[in-house]
Scaffold this motif. Sequence first.
Motif, PDB file in Angstrom:
ATOM      1  N   ASN A  93       7.632   9.883  14.450  1.00 27.33           N
ATOM      2  CA  ASN A  93       8.200   9.785  15.914  1.00 27.33           C
ATOM      3  C   ASN A  93       6.678  10.088  16.701  1.00 27.33           C
ATOM      4  OD1 ASN A  93      10.034   9.795  18.262  1.00 27.33           O
ATOM      5  ND2 ASN A  93       9.372  11.781  18.530  1.00 27.33           N
ATOM      6  N   TYR A  94       6.145  11.097  16.023  1.00 22.48           N
ATOM      7  CA  TYR A  94       4.770  11.565  16.883  1.00 22.48           C
ATOM      8  C   TYR A  94       3.681  10.500  16.951  1.00 22.48           C
ATOM      9  CZ  TYR A  94       0.771  14.498  18.121  1.00 22.48           C
ATOM     10  OH  TYR A  94      -0.347  15.141  18.645  1.00 22.48           O
ATOM     11  N   LEU A  95       3.647   9.699  15.813  1.00 19.94           N
ATOM     12  CA  LEU A  95       2.760   8.645  15.762  1.00 19.94           C
ATOM     13  C   LEU A  95       3.194   7.331  16.246  1.00 19.94           C
ATOM     14  CD1 LEU A  95       1.088   9.425  12.220  1.00 19.94           C
ATOM     15  CD2 LEU A  95       0.060   9.954  14.626  1.00 19.94           C
ATOM     16  N   SER A  96       4.377   7.231  16.778  1.00 20.02           N
ATOM     17  CA  SER A  96       5.023   5.986  17.070  1.00 20.02           C
ATOM     18  C   SER A  96       4.367   5.161  17.933  1.00 20.02           C
ATOM     19  CB  SER A  96       6.487   6.085  17.709  1.00 20.02           C
ATOM     20  OG  SER A  96       6.382   7.005  18.809  1.00 20.02           O
ATOM     21  N   ASP A  97       3.455   5.552  18.978  1.00 16.17           N
ATOM     22  CA  ASP A  97       2.693   4.834  19.475  1.00 16.17           C
ATOM     23  C   ASP A  97       1.239   4.301  19.059  1.00 16.17           C
ATOM     24  OD1 ASP A  97       4.425   5.005  21.770  1.00 16.17           O
ATOM     25  OD2 ASP A  97       3.385   6.890  22.638  1.00 16.17           O
ATOM     26  N   CYS A  98       1.006   4.546  17.873  1.00 14.29           N
ATOM     27  CA  CYS A  98      -0.199   4.412  17.149  1.00 14.29           C
ATOM     28  C   CYS A  98       0.124   2.859  16.814  1.00 14.29           C
ATOM     29  CB  CYS A  98      -0.560   5.203  16.036  1.00 14.29           C
ATOM     30  SG  CYS A  98      -0.994   6.816  16.548  1.00 14.29           S
ATOM     31  N   ASP A  99      -1.110   1.895  16.705  1.00 14.03           N
ATOM     32  CA  ASP A  99      -0.870   0.605  16.164  1.00 14.03           C
ATOM     33  C   ASP A  99      -1.280   0.328  14.690  1.00 14.03           C
ATOM     34  OD1 ASP A  99      -3.369   0.916  16.772  1.00 14.03           O
ATOM     35  OD2 ASP A  99      -4.137  -0.634  17.521  1.00 14.03           O
ATOM     36  N   GLY A 100      -1.432   1.277  14.063  1.00 14.13           N
ATOM     37  CA  GLY A 100      -1.766   1.619  12.622  1.00 14.13           C
ATOM     38  C   GLY A 100      -1.843   2.985  12.207  1.00 14.13           C
ATOM     39  N   VAL A 101      -1.292   3.470  11.067  1.00 18.74           N
ATOM     40  CA  VAL A 101      -1.564   4.662  10.385  1.00 18.74           C
ATOM     41  C   VAL A 101      -2.043   4.710   9.027  1.00 18.74           C
ATOM     42  CG1 VAL A 101      -0.324   6.678   9.757  1.00 18.74           C
ATOM     43  CG2 VAL A 101       0.659   5.301  11.919  1.00 18.74           C
ATOM     44  N   HIS A 102      -2.923   5.628   9.168  1.00 17.58           N
ATOM     45  CA  HIS A 102      -3.740   5.690   7.663  1.00 17.58           C
ATOM     46  C   HIS A 102      -3.358   6.981   6.996  1.00 17.58           C
ATOM     47  CE1 HIS A 102      -6.880   5.873   4.652  1.00 17.58           C
ATOM     48  NE2 HIS A 102      -7.183   6.871   5.020  1.00 17.58           N
ATOM     49  N   LEU A 103      -2.869   6.893   5.714  1.00 13.04           N
ATOM     50  CA  LEU A 103      -2.656   8.255   5.061  1.00 13.04           C
ATOM     51  C   LEU A 103      -3.712   8.643   4.308  1.00 13.04           C
ATOM     52  CD1 LEU A 103      -0.563  10.170   3.787  1.00 13.04           C
ATOM     53  CD2 LEU A 103      -0.009   8.119   1.950  1.00 13.04           C
ATOM     54  N   SER A 104      -4.154   9.590   4.396  1.00  8.88           N
ATOM     55  CA  SER A 104      -5.483  10.397   3.636  1.00  8.88           C
ATOM     56  C   SER A 104      -4.642  11.503   2.888  1.00  8.88           C
ATOM     57  CB  SER A 104      -6.432  10.875   4.229  1.00  8.88           C
ATOM     58  OG  SER A 104      -7.503  11.173   3.715  1.00  8.88           O
ATOM     59  N   LEU A 105      -4.355  11.175   1.473  1.00  4.60           N
ATOM     60  CA  LEU A 105      -3.771  12.257   0.623  1.00  4.60           C
ATOM     61  C   LEU A 105      -4.631  13.137  -0.344  1.00  4.60           C
ATOM     62  CD1 LEU A 105      -0.154  11.917  -0.942  1.00  4.60           C
ATOM     63  CD2 LEU A 105      -1.900  12.705  -2.305  1.00  4.60           C
ATOM     64  N   ASP A 106      -4.863  14.235  -0.074  1.00  3.31           N
ATOM     65  CA  ASP A 106      -5.534  14.971  -1.119  1.00  3.31           C
ATOM     66  C   ASP A 106      -4.642  15.706  -2.094  1.00  3.31           C
ATOM     67  OD1 ASP A 106      -6.904  17.138  -2.440  1.00  3.31           O
ATOM     68  OD2 ASP A 106      -8.291  17.224  -0.665  1.00  3.31           O
ATOM     69  N   LEU A 107      -4.875  15.274  -3.312  1.00  3.59           N
ATOM     70  CA  LEU A 107      -3.782  15.977  -4.447  1.00  3.59           C
ATOM     71  C   LEU A 107      -3.697  17.594  -4.281  1.00  3.59           C
ATOM     72  CD1 LEU A 107      -2.192  14.161  -6.352  1.00  3.59           C
ATOM     73  CD2 LEU A 107      -4.090  12.932  -5.360  1.00  3.59           C
ATOM     74  N   ASP A 108      -4.683  18.119  -3.720  1.00  2.78           N
ATOM     75  CA  ASP A 108      -4.383  19.737  -3.600  1.00  2.78           C
ATOM     76  C   ASP A 108      -3.543  19.907  -2.669  1.00  2.78           C
ATOM     77  OD1 ASP A 108      -5.933  19.925  -0.929  1.00  2.78           O
ATOM     78  OD2 ASP A 108      -7.784  20.307  -1.646  1.00  2.78           O
ATOM     79  N   GLY A 109      -3.018  19.020  -1.749  1.00  4.54           N
ATOM     80  CA  GLY A 109      -1.952  19.125  -0.820  1.00  4.54           C
ATOM     81  C   GLY A 109      -0.645  19.762  -1.610  1.00  4.54           C
TER      82      GLY A 109
ATOM     83  N   VAL B  92      -7.192  11.087  -3.131  1.00  2.00           N
ATOM     84  CA  VAL B  92      -8.535  11.889  -3.392  1.00  2.00           C
ATOM     85  C   VAL B  92      -8.390  13.051  -4.065  1.00  2.00           C
ATOM     86  CG1 VAL B  92      -9.559  10.898  -1.333  1.00  2.00           C
ATOM     87  CG2 VAL B  92      -8.767  12.992  -1.172  1.00  2.00           C
ATOM     88  N   GLU B  93      -9.524  13.603  -4.441  1.00  2.00           N
ATOM     89  CA  GLU B  93      -9.853  14.655  -5.249  1.00  2.00           C
ATOM     90  C   GLU B  93      -9.147  14.971  -6.708  1.00  2.00           C
ATOM     91  OE1 GLU B  93     -11.706  17.042  -4.412  1.00  2.00           O
ATOM     92  OE2 GLU B  93     -12.318  16.834  -2.263  1.00  2.00           O
ATOM     93  N   VAL B  94      -8.745  13.847  -7.410  1.00  4.05           N
ATOM     94  CA  VAL B  94      -8.359  14.228  -8.746  1.00  4.05           C
ATOM     95  C   VAL B  94      -9.571  14.359  -9.455  1.00  4.05           C
ATOM     96  CG1 VAL B  94      -7.522  12.869 -10.762  1.00  4.05           C
ATOM     97  CG2 VAL B  94      -6.273  12.407  -8.318  1.00  4.05           C
ATOM     98  N   ASN B  95      -9.675  15.485 -10.231  1.00  4.51           N
ATOM     99  CA  ASN B  95     -10.670  16.012 -11.157  1.00  4.51           C
ATOM    100  C   ASN B  95     -10.124  15.947 -12.620  1.00  4.51           C
ATOM    101  OD1 ASN B  95     -12.541  17.140 -12.656  1.00  4.51           O
ATOM    102  ND2 ASN B  95     -13.372  18.409 -10.999  1.00  4.51           N
ATOM    103  N   PRO B  96     -10.342  14.816 -13.701  1.00  4.07           N
ATOM    104  CA  PRO B  96      -9.640  14.864 -14.911  1.00  4.07           C
ATOM    105  C   PRO B  96     -10.226  16.102 -15.625  1.00  4.07           C
ATOM    106  CG  PRO B  96     -11.072  12.924 -14.467  1.00  4.07           C
ATOM    107  CD  PRO B  96     -10.957  13.639 -13.090  1.00  4.07           C
ATOM    108  N   ILE B  97     -11.438  16.518 -15.307  1.00  7.58           N
ATOM    109  CA  ILE B  97     -11.910  17.747 -16.159  1.00  7.58           C
ATOM    110  C   ILE B  97     -11.003  18.828 -15.913  1.00  7.58           C
ATOM    111  CG2 ILE B  97     -13.699  19.126 -16.199  1.00  7.58           C
ATOM    112  CD1 ILE B  97     -15.570  16.991 -15.885  1.00  7.58           C
TER     113      ILE B  97
END
Length: 296
Positions: free
Chosen positions: A210-226, A267-272
């Motif tokens: 609802n908060y972003l409803s006036d945006c004409d596009g939405v980018h998801l930036s997902l850090d796996l440490d979330g 982002v931030e996937v570290n297989p080591i």
Amino acid sequence: MNKQISVIGMPMDLGQARRGVDMGPSAIRYAHLIERLSDMGYSVEDLGDIPVNREKIKEDEELKNLNSVLSGNDELAKKVDSVIEKKRFPLVLGGDHSIAIGTLTGTAKHYKELGVIWYDAHGDLNTLETSPSGNIHGMPLAVSLGVGHGTLVNLGGYAPKIKPENVVIIGARSLDEGEREYIKKTGMKVYTMHEIDRLGMTKVIEETINYLSDCDGVHLSLDLDGLDPSDAPGVGTPVVGGISYRESHLAMEMLYDADIITSAEFVEVNPILDHKNKTGQTAVELAESLLGKKLL
């Protein structure tokens, strides 16, 4: 949802101090990202990895690896821009979170009001003056908002890329003092783990949509440490008490149903640091939910 997907690998590990996250794109591909999205009916092209220039670190460099991070993000921005020009959905695989500078540079020029969902334990709102480490992976959101080092802020020849009122941070539980001050000053929308625990993920995502409803596009930036380290152990900066695996799937499923996401990065996937590629596998499964996979 755009059925044409272009996957871009960005093996950048120079925005922070721990090696290994440069193998993140390979770990995610190894978990069968391309095949599984193709099985869902998507037309998927894998554009491979963008080469990362590894200059020798200067001893007196205030921002670590600035030139290499800058050049890599410039190439990423051009690639993302080209993908969107072709009416395809850019899906970027990191690499550390500094790559969001390039992703947003290539994306924001196509939208008048780009919304951003920053799914992360951290705010990534630091500048040289507020950063405890000088690591650029703690700065990409600030840079994209027009705050920080001039060469990073002005990447692509324009700034800012996004506005504070069009950003929602979800999952925050580790914020530096300068970041807290910036959030309070701008009134940026932030759902810390307190709000997620109190409201529940369903309410958080409903309010975000609802908060972003006036945006004409939405980018998801997902850090796996979330996510909580028990569900995503293979990250460089884990913070206990995070979002659960199931809550994250619910969030992705709701974003798909709302049909608002126009680009994404994982982002931030570290297989080591991972256990049998558990975090890479989780990234793929969350991408599937974001793109519409259902049980029934």
